[in-house]
Design a protein around this motif. Structure first.
Motif, PDB file in Angstrom:
ATOM      1  N   ILE A  58      77.056  56.888  34.092  1.00 20.45           N
ATOM      2  CA  ILE A  58      76.224  56.269  35.249  1.00 20.45           C
ATOM      3  C   ILE A  58      75.905  57.315  36.106  1.00 20.45           C
ATOM      4  N   ASP A  59      74.491  57.388  36.366  1.00 25.13           N
ATOM      5  CA  ASP A  59      73.987  58.233  37.543  1.00 25.13           C
ATOM      6  C   ASP A  59      72.850  57.729  38.165  1.00 25.13           C
ATOM      7  N   LEU A  60      72.239  58.680  39.036  1.00 21.03           N
ATOM      8  CA  LEU A  60      71.184  58.174  39.798  1.00 21.03           C
ATOM      9  C   LEU A  60      70.089  57.368  38.982  1.00 21.03           C
ATOM     10  N   ASP A  61      69.609  58.015  37.726  1.00 18.12           N
ATOM     11  CA  ASP A  61      68.784  57.736  37.062  1.00 18.12           C
ATOM     12  C   ASP A  61      68.832  56.198  36.353  1.00 18.12           C
ATOM     13  N   ASN A  62      70.053  55.788  36.056  1.00 22.88           N
ATOM     14  CA  ASN A  62      70.239  54.490  35.458  1.00 22.88           C
ATOM     15  C   ASN A  62      71.138  53.765  36.155  1.00 22.88           C
ATOM     16  N   GLU A  63      71.751  54.195  37.260  1.00 19.50           N
ATOM     17  CA  GLU A  63      72.669  53.312  38.034  1.00 19.50           C
ATOM     18  C   GLU A  63      72.524  51.721  38.337  1.00 19.50           C
ATOM     19  N   SER A  64      70.884  51.481  38.650  1.00 21.79           N
ATOM     20  CA  SER A  64      70.705  50.134  38.912  1.00 21.79           C
ATOM     21  C   SER A  64      70.262  49.433  37.702  1.00 21.79           C
ATOM     22  N   ALA A  65      69.904  50.211  36.495  1.00 23.34           N
ATOM     23  CA  ALA A  65      69.733  49.259  35.588  1.00 23.34           C
ATOM     24  C   ALA A  65      71.058  48.798  34.951  1.00 23.34           C
ATOM     25  N   ILE A  66      72.027  49.758  34.896  1.00 28.83           N
ATOM     26  CA  ILE A  66      73.370  49.386  34.253  1.00 28.83           C
ATOM     27  C   ILE A  66      74.066  48.460  35.167  1.00 28.83           C
ATOM     28  N   ALA A  67      74.060  48.583  36.665  1.00 31.94           N
ATOM     29  CA  ALA A  67      74.531  47.601  37.449  1.00 31.94           C
ATOM     30  C   ALA A  67      74.089  46.304  37.185  1.00 31.94           C
ATOM     31  N   ALA A  68      72.748  46.218  37.126  1.00 35.23           N
ATOM     32  CA  ALA A  68      71.908  44.897  36.783  1.00 35.23           C
ATOM     33  C   ALA A  68      72.533  44.167  35.739  1.00 35.23           C
ATOM     34  N   ALA A  69      72.604  44.958  34.536  1.00 35.32           N
ATOM     35  CA  ALA A  69      73.106  44.491  33.247  1.00 35.32           C
ATOM     36  C   ALA A  69      74.459  43.907  33.151  1.00 35.32           C
ATOM     37  N   LEU A  70      75.328  44.737  33.882  1.00 34.85           N
ATOM     38  CA  LEU A  70      76.694  44.523  34.055  1.00 34.85           C
ATOM     39  C   LEU A  70      76.977  43.211  35.038  1.00 34.85           C
ATOM     40  N   PHE A  71      76.313  43.008  36.030  1.00 43.84           N
ATOM     41  CA  PHE A  71      76.492  42.113  36.812  1.00 43.84           C
ATOM     42  C   PHE A  71      75.907  40.679  36.354  1.00 43.84           C
ATOM     43  N   ARG A  72      74.546  40.917  35.537  1.00 45.68           N
ATOM     44  CA  ARG A  72      74.066  39.534  34.966  1.00 45.68           C
ATOM     45  C   ARG A  72      75.204  39.146  33.789  1.00 45.68           C
ATOM     46  N   ARG A  73      75.689  40.177  32.990  1.00 48.21           N
ATOM     47  CA  ARG A  73      76.698  39.574  32.145  1.00 48.21           C
ATOM     48  C   ARG A  73      78.026  38.761  32.731  1.00 48.21           C
ATOM     49  N   VAL A  74      78.449  39.428  33.809  1.00 48.65           N
ATOM     50  CA  VAL A  74      79.450  38.818  34.562  1.00 48.65           C
ATOM     51  C   VAL A  74      79.315  37.564  35.182  1.00 48.65           C
ATOM     52  N   VAL A  75      78.362  37.624  35.891  1.00 50.47           N
ATOM     53  CA  VAL A  75      77.799  36.155  36.589  1.00 50.47           C
ATOM     54  C   VAL A  75      77.694  35.068  35.382  1.00 50.47           C
ATOM     55  N   GLY A  76      77.107  35.495  34.372  1.00 51.32           N
ATOM     56  CA  GLY A  76      76.839  34.362  33.366  1.00 51.32           C
ATOM     57  C   GLY A  76      77.991  34.137  32.632  1.00 51.32           C
TER      58      GLY A  76
END
Length: 147
Positions: free
Chosen positions: A19-37
């Motif tokens: 996880i770096d600056l380029d992909n942090e938001s995309a990975i966080a969004a995918a991870l949070f979406r899985r967890v919240v669902g």
């Protein structure tokens, strides 16, 4: 979820990307979406990468805060010794439940939470990385000149 019904199982999210600056938001969004669902009371982030950046630590801490608000638990499987060393150096092994193997999570968290639901969390390669890969492929096809 109906009231009074206990959710069963662990949600396991495999994280292969650094996880770096380029992909942090995309990975966080995918991870949070899985967890919240999910309704699983235990969430395991299985880190396969050999490097843990400050961006990765931030994502995991935000995820922990989200889960604590919902009365759920986060475990981090840090397979690589260097990644576990980063957690220890930052003293986040005191805040996050960090273990070396998925079996260690099962050992610490037995009982009705024994069935796992796996999800692979990936981000698309950053635009610069895709461009570099495309350029390298075209150079290789053109005869392999160097830059």
């Amino acid at each position: 979820m109906r009231e009074g019904v206990q959710p069963v199982g662990r949600l396991v999210c495999e994280l292969h990307d650094i996880i770096d600056l380029d992909n942090e938001s995309a990975i966080a969004a995918a991870l949070f979406r899985r967890v919240v669902g999910s309704t699983a009371p235990v969430v395991v982030v299985d880190v396969h990468s050999s490097l843990m950046t400050s961006n990765g630590l931030r994502v995991l801490l935000r995820l922990r805060a989200l889960l604590l608000e919902r009365g759920r638990v986060l475990w981090v499987v840090a397979r690589q010794p260097m990644v576990r060393r980063v957690f220890r150096a930052c003293r986040l092994d005191r805040t996050l439940r960090v273990v070396a193997t998925p079996a260690a999570v099962r050992d610490h968290c037995p009982g009705p939470h024994c069935s796992d639901v796996h999800h692979l969390v990936r981000a698309a390669p950053p635009r610069r990385a895709r461009r570099r890969l495309r350029d390298a492929v075209s150079r290789a096809q053109d005869g392999g000149g160097t830059r």
